[in-house]
Motif scaffolding. Structure first.
Motif, PDB file in Angstrom:
ATOM      1  N   TYR A 166      97.882 -36.473  39.196  1.00  0.00           N
ATOM      2  CA  TYR A 166      97.694 -36.963  37.832  1.00  0.00           C
ATOM      3  C   TYR A 166      97.346 -38.445  37.830  1.00  0.00           C
ATOM      4  O   TYR A 166      96.540 -38.899  37.008  1.00  0.00           O
ATOM      5  CB  TYR A 166      98.960 -36.724  37.004  1.00  0.00           C
ATOM      6  CG  TYR A 166      98.914 -37.409  35.653  1.00  0.00           C
ATOM      7  CD1 TYR A 166      98.115 -36.907  34.634  1.00  0.00           C
ATOM      8  CD2 TYR A 166      99.656 -38.561  35.401  1.00  0.00           C
ATOM      9  CE1 TYR A 166      98.047 -37.536  33.399  1.00  0.00           C
ATOM     10  CE2 TYR A 166      99.596 -39.196  34.181  1.00  0.00           C
ATOM     11  CZ  TYR A 166      98.796 -38.677  33.184  1.00  0.00           C
ATOM     12  OH  TYR A 166      98.727 -39.318  31.975  1.00  0.00           O
ATOM     13  N   ALA A 167      97.943 -39.222  38.735  1.00  0.00           N
ATOM     14  CA  ALA A 167      97.649 -40.654  38.818  1.00  0.00           C
ATOM     15  C   ALA A 167      96.167 -40.880  39.101  1.00  0.00           C
ATOM     16  O   ALA A 167      95.536 -41.770  38.524  1.00  0.00           O
ATOM     17  CB  ALA A 167      98.505 -41.312  39.898  1.00  0.00           C
ATOM     18  N   VAL A 168      95.604 -40.064  39.993  1.00  0.00           N
ATOM     19  CA  VAL A 168      94.173 -40.183  40.296  1.00  0.00           C
ATOM     20  C   VAL A 168      93.343 -39.732  39.100  1.00  0.00           C
ATOM     21  O   VAL A 168      92.382 -40.404  38.697  1.00  0.00           O
ATOM     22  CB  VAL A 168      93.813 -39.364  41.545  1.00  0.00           C
ATOM     23  CG1 VAL A 168      92.308 -39.389  41.793  1.00  0.00           C
ATOM     24  CG2 VAL A 168      94.566 -39.877  42.764  1.00  0.00           C
ATOM     25  N   PHE A 169      93.712 -38.600  38.508  1.00  0.00           N
ATOM     26  CA  PHE A 169      92.956 -38.068  37.369  1.00  0.00           C
ATOM     27  C   PHE A 169      92.980 -39.048  36.203  1.00  0.00           C
ATOM     28  O   PHE A 169      91.955 -39.277  35.559  1.00  0.00           O
ATOM     29  CB  PHE A 169      93.553 -36.724  36.951  1.00  0.00           C
ATOM     30  CG  PHE A 169      92.814 -36.064  35.820  1.00  0.00           C
ATOM     31  CD1 PHE A 169      91.647 -35.348  36.064  1.00  0.00           C
ATOM     32  CD2 PHE A 169      93.268 -36.167  34.516  1.00  0.00           C
ATOM     33  CE1 PHE A 169      90.960 -34.739  35.029  1.00  0.00           C
ATOM     34  CE2 PHE A 169      92.586 -35.574  33.477  1.00  0.00           C
ATOM     35  CZ  PHE A 169      91.430 -34.854  33.730  1.00  0.00           C
ATOM     36  N   ARG A 170      94.145 -39.644  35.937  1.00  0.00           N
ATOM     37  CA  ARG A 170      94.257 -40.604  34.838  1.00  0.00           C
ATOM     38  C   ARG A 170      93.381 -41.824  35.089  1.00  0.00           C
ATOM     39  O   ARG A 170      92.754 -42.364  34.175  1.00  0.00           O
ATOM     40  CB  ARG A 170      95.716 -41.037  34.675  1.00  0.00           C
ATOM     41  CG  ARG A 170      95.962 -42.041  33.556  1.00  0.00           C
ATOM     42  CD  ARG A 170      97.402 -42.464  33.495  1.00  0.00           C
ATOM     43  NE  ARG A 170      97.830 -43.120  34.725  1.00  0.00           N
ATOM     44  CZ  ARG A 170      99.053 -43.636  34.882  1.00  0.00           C
ATOM     45  NH1 ARG A 170      99.944 -43.525  33.914  1.00  0.00           N
ATOM     46  NH2 ARG A 170      99.375 -44.221  36.021  1.00  0.00           N
ATOM     47  N   ALA A 171      93.329 -42.267  36.363  1.00  0.00           N
ATOM     48  CA  ALA A 171      92.559 -43.461  36.698  1.00  0.00           C
ATOM     49  C   ALA A 171      91.065 -43.252  36.482  1.00  0.00           C
ATOM     50  O   ALA A 171      90.360 -44.156  36.042  1.00  0.00           O
ATOM     51  CB  ALA A 171      92.834 -43.866  38.144  1.00  0.00           C
ATOM     52  N   VAL A 172      90.565 -42.046  36.799  1.00  0.00           N
ATOM     53  CA  VAL A 172      89.118 -41.819  36.720  1.00  0.00           C
ATOM     54  C   VAL A 172      88.683 -41.266  35.365  1.00  0.00           C
ATOM     55  O   VAL A 172      87.481 -41.271  35.069  1.00  0.00           O
ATOM     56  CB  VAL A 172      88.641 -40.869  37.837  1.00  0.00           C
ATOM     57  CG1 VAL A 172      88.934 -41.466  39.197  1.00  0.00           C
ATOM     58  CG2 VAL A 172      89.277 -39.486  37.715  1.00  0.00           C
ATOM     59  N   SER A 173      89.609 -40.810  34.549  1.00  0.00           N
ATOM     60  CA  SER A 173      89.233 -40.192  33.278  1.00  0.00           C
ATOM     61  C   SER A 173      89.693 -40.997  32.073  1.00  0.00           C
ATOM     62  O   SER A 173      89.529 -40.552  30.935  1.00  0.00           O
ATOM     63  CB  SER A 173      89.810 -38.771  33.187  1.00  0.00           C
ATOM     64  OG  SER A 173      91.235 -38.817  33.187  1.00  0.00           O
ATOM     65  N   GLY A 174      90.244 -42.178  32.319  1.00  0.00           N
ATOM     66  CA  GLY A 174      90.737 -42.982  31.214  1.00  0.00           C
ATOM     67  C   GLY A 174      89.603 -43.599  30.397  1.00  0.00           C
ATOM     68  O   GLY A 174      88.448 -43.671  30.834  1.00  0.00           O
ATOM     69  N   ASP A 175      89.941 -44.051  29.207  1.00  0.00           N
ATOM     70  CA  ASP A 175      88.992 -44.730  28.328  1.00  0.00           C
ATOM     71  C   ASP A 175      88.951 -46.201  28.729  1.00  0.00           C
ATOM     72  O   ASP A 175      89.931 -46.919  28.567  1.00  0.00           O
ATOM     73  CB  ASP A 175      89.444 -44.588  26.873  1.00  0.00           C
ATOM     74  CG  ASP A 175      88.401 -45.120  25.888  1.00  0.00           C
ATOM     75  OD1 ASP A 175      87.518 -45.881  26.316  1.00  0.00           O
ATOM     76  OD2 ASP A 175      88.495 -44.778  24.701  1.00  0.00           O
ATOM     77  N   PRO A 176      87.820 -46.697  29.267  1.00  0.00           N
ATOM     78  CA  PRO A 176      87.784 -48.080  29.747  1.00  0.00           C
ATOM     79  C   PRO A 176      87.819 -49.122  28.646  1.00  0.00           C
ATOM     80  O   PRO A 176      88.177 -50.281  28.891  1.00  0.00           O
ATOM     81  CB  PRO A 176      86.463 -48.143  30.528  1.00  0.00           C
ATOM     82  CG  PRO A 176      85.619 -47.066  29.939  1.00  0.00           C
ATOM     83  CD  PRO A 176      86.568 -45.983  29.523  1.00  0.00           C
ATOM     84  N   LEU A 177      87.435 -48.755  27.417  1.00  0.00           N
ATOM     85  CA  LEU A 177      87.485 -49.684  26.280  1.00  0.00           C
ATOM     86  C   LEU A 177      88.047 -48.949  25.062  1.00  0.00           C
ATOM     87  O   LEU A 177      87.307 -48.618  24.132  1.00  0.00           O
ATOM     88  CB  LEU A 177      86.082 -50.210  25.957  1.00  0.00           C
ATOM     89  CG  LEU A 177      85.549 -51.400  26.750  1.00  0.00           C
ATOM     90  CD1 LEU A 177      84.175 -51.803  26.246  1.00  0.00           C
ATOM     91  CD2 LEU A 177      86.488 -52.579  26.677  1.00  0.00           C
ATOM     92  N   PRO A 178      89.344 -48.672  25.055  1.00  0.00           N
ATOM     93  CA  PRO A 178      89.897 -47.819  23.994  1.00  0.00           C
ATOM     94  C   PRO A 178      89.730 -48.381  22.586  1.00  0.00           C
ATOM     95  O   PRO A 178      89.651 -47.610  21.632  1.00  0.00           O
ATOM     96  CB  PRO A 178      91.381 -47.709  24.381  1.00  0.00           C
ATOM     97  CG  PRO A 178      91.641 -48.852  25.295  1.00  0.00           C
ATOM     98  CD  PRO A 178      90.361 -49.099  26.016  1.00  0.00           C
ATOM     99  N   ASP A 179      89.659 -49.702  22.442  1.00  0.00           N
ATOM    100  CA  ASP A 179      89.548 -50.275  21.102  1.00  0.00           C
ATOM    101  C   ASP A 179      88.109 -50.291  20.576  1.00  0.00           C
ATOM    102  O   ASP A 179      87.886 -50.518  19.389  1.00  0.00           O
ATOM    103  CB  ASP A 179      90.107 -51.699  21.084  1.00  0.00           C
ATOM    104  CG  ASP A 179      89.388 -52.609  22.060  1.00  0.00           C
ATOM    105  OD1 ASP A 179      89.028 -52.131  23.138  1.00  0.00           O
ATOM    106  OD2 ASP A 179      89.197 -53.801  21.739  1.00  0.00           O
ATOM    107  N   LYS A 180      87.114 -50.025  21.468  1.00  0.00           N
ATOM    108  CA  LYS A 180      85.726 -50.076  21.021  1.00  0.00           C
ATOM    109  C   LYS A 180      84.901 -48.867  21.448  1.00  0.00           C
ATOM    110  O   LYS A 180      83.717 -48.796  21.119  1.00  0.00           O
ATOM    111  CB  LYS A 180      85.035 -51.338  21.573  1.00  0.00           C
ATOM    112  CG  LYS A 180      85.464 -52.623  20.911  1.00  0.00           C
ATOM    113  CD  LYS A 180      84.523 -53.768  21.278  1.00  0.00           C
ATOM    114  CE  LYS A 180      83.162 -53.604  20.610  1.00  0.00           C
ATOM    115  NZ  LYS A 180      82.284 -54.763  20.854  1.00  0.00           N
TER     116      LYS A 180
END
Length: 439
Positions: A38-52
């Motif tokens: 999950y740590a790997v999946f979260r790192a590669v699938s996260g939103d890089p700019l969540p506020d924009k």
């Protein structure tokens, strides 16, 4: 009363340490496997700019037609130079930038270092406020620099450290392959992951860029793209030379626009469709040209940024955790059957079914906490070893942080309590009269 249940649980653990240790081990290993992946999946699938991310869009135009079956949804991953410049000149969005990756040789002026290769991007001034780039020193160039094709440059913190020992280098000159550039800004340690603005070139998880220079300046110097350059779907011959390439149907320029609200999105969609229809009516296209407008998160999905092995590993780990839960249920049931006489005595002495149920749930919580602590240690070791399963540039993104620690403990406790629900219910259903007679 809760403390009393925990005392009973400790007493039970001392009576059967082997069985308890086995349950803790099973839960620790199962939780660690799932949390590491999950740590790997979260790192590669996260939103890089969540506020924009909901305000940043990638326009696409089908300039290659139905004969090109290699593109996703008949839409190339980039634009031609002529289309990108037409959309830039229209300035329909709040901000917009064309981008393409470049590579050049840095020639240090101190004489202490040899020339070396550096990777960067050609972009417009809007790139930096659009993507919320953080500056350690200075700032971005401006629109007039774009128009004048100015010899200005922004460098990354790593290049600044290498050339200027991390000092404020704004105003100093940098030699790129014999061309001098004035440094106007130094980017702080900023490298959003995934690097959403360049995933179509396979650089979603690459190292921090070394520099950024004006798009117009790069084109003026005939700097080739260091990314993908697809001309395969074009049926029109390309004129020779640099200008021929710029006016060709080759796709190699990325374009991003900032659209702050739904009305702006609708307006840009209509403009994009109108532009494609105009190109068709002018004779450039002989087909109804498809267009697309993807926001940041949809673009990452469209480009398949999350590696397939990350998804598969997460599913396998979840299945393994489920197997661990089933085994834990079996062990808890075995433990309860061995204590049926004790349960019968407690029921005969007045303990309610609810009290028996809470006793075994409390015992499961303690097993979950112990399994979580073991799982934390195994997860930390697993995160450090992710490069055995994943590419190095992906594996290095996984980190053990406070949120992962908390989630690991919660998953372990929750999973163990879920596993204990049926065994605890069975314990609460023990008939005291039958147990006392059998004793």
């Amino acid at each position: 009363m809760l403390g009393y249940y925990f005392q009973l649980a400790l007493h039970s653990f001392r009576r059967s340490p082997g069985l308890t240790a086995l349950m803790v081990l099973i839960m620790g290993v199962g939780v660690a496997a799932s949390m590491t992946t999950y740590a790997v999946f979260r790192a590669v699938s996260g939103d890089p700019l969540p506020d924009k991310s909901a305000q940043l869009f990638v326009p696409q135009i089908d300039n290659l037609g139905p004969q090109n079956g290699s593109t996703r949804n008949h839409l190339p991953d980039a634009l031609t130079y002529r289309d990108a410049m037409a959309l830039m000149r229209a300035r329909v969005g709040k901000r917009q930038t064309a981008i393409y990756p470049v590579v050049d040789n840095v020639v240090p002026q101190d004489g202490a270092h040899r020339a070396f290769t550096a990777n960067g991007y050609a972009a417009y001034a809007d790139f930096f406020p659009m993507f919320e780039a953080r500056f350690a020193y200075g700032g971005s160039w401006n629109d007039s620099d774009d128009q004048q094709r100015a010899n200005v440059i922004i460098i990354g913190s790593q290049l600044n450290q290498k050339l200027f020992s991390g000092a404020n280098s704004v105003g100093r000159m940098l030699d790129l392959n014999g061309h001098d550039y004035r440094i106007v800004g130094v980017i702080d340690d900023w490298n959003p992951q995934p690097r959403f603005y360049d995933v179509n070139n396979g650089s979603g998880f690459a190292d921090t860029p070394d520099f950024y220079l004006p798009f117009t300046r790069a084109v003026d110097l005939h700097m080739d793209t260091n990314g993908n350059n697809s001309c395969s779907g074009s049926s029109k011959p390309m004129a020779p030379g640099w200008d021929g390439w710029l006016q060709s149907e080759c796709v190699w320029v990325s374009l991003w626009v900032e659209l702050p609200d739904a009305a702006a999105v609708q307006r840009y969609s209509e403009f994009l469709s109108g532009y494609a229809a105009q190109q068709q009516s002018s004779g450039r296209f002989h087909w109804v040209s498809h267009v697309g407008l993807f926001d940041l998160t949809d673009w990452l999905d469209h480009e398949g940024v999350v590696p397939p092995e990350a998804k598969v590993s997460l599913l396998v780990a979840a299945g393994f955790l489920l197997v661990c839960l089933v085994n834990t249920i079996g062990l808890l049931l075995a433990k309860i059957m061995r204590r049926a006489g004790e349960i019968g005595v407690r029921r005969a002495l007045g303990a309610s079914r609810g009290a028996i149920y809470r006793q075994f749930i409390a015992e499961a919580v303690m097993v979950g906490v112990a399994g979580g602590v073991l799982g934390l240690a195994l997860t930390a070791a697993g995160v450090l070893s992710t490069d055995l399963l994943f590419e190095p540039e992906i594996a290095r993104l996984a980190h053990t942080n406070v949120s992962l620690i908390g989630l690991t403990l919660l998953v372990s406790i929750f999973a163990t309590v879920v596993a204990a629900i049926y065994p605890a219910w069975r314990a609460a259903r023990v008939q005291p009269s039958w147990q006392l007679k059998s004793q």
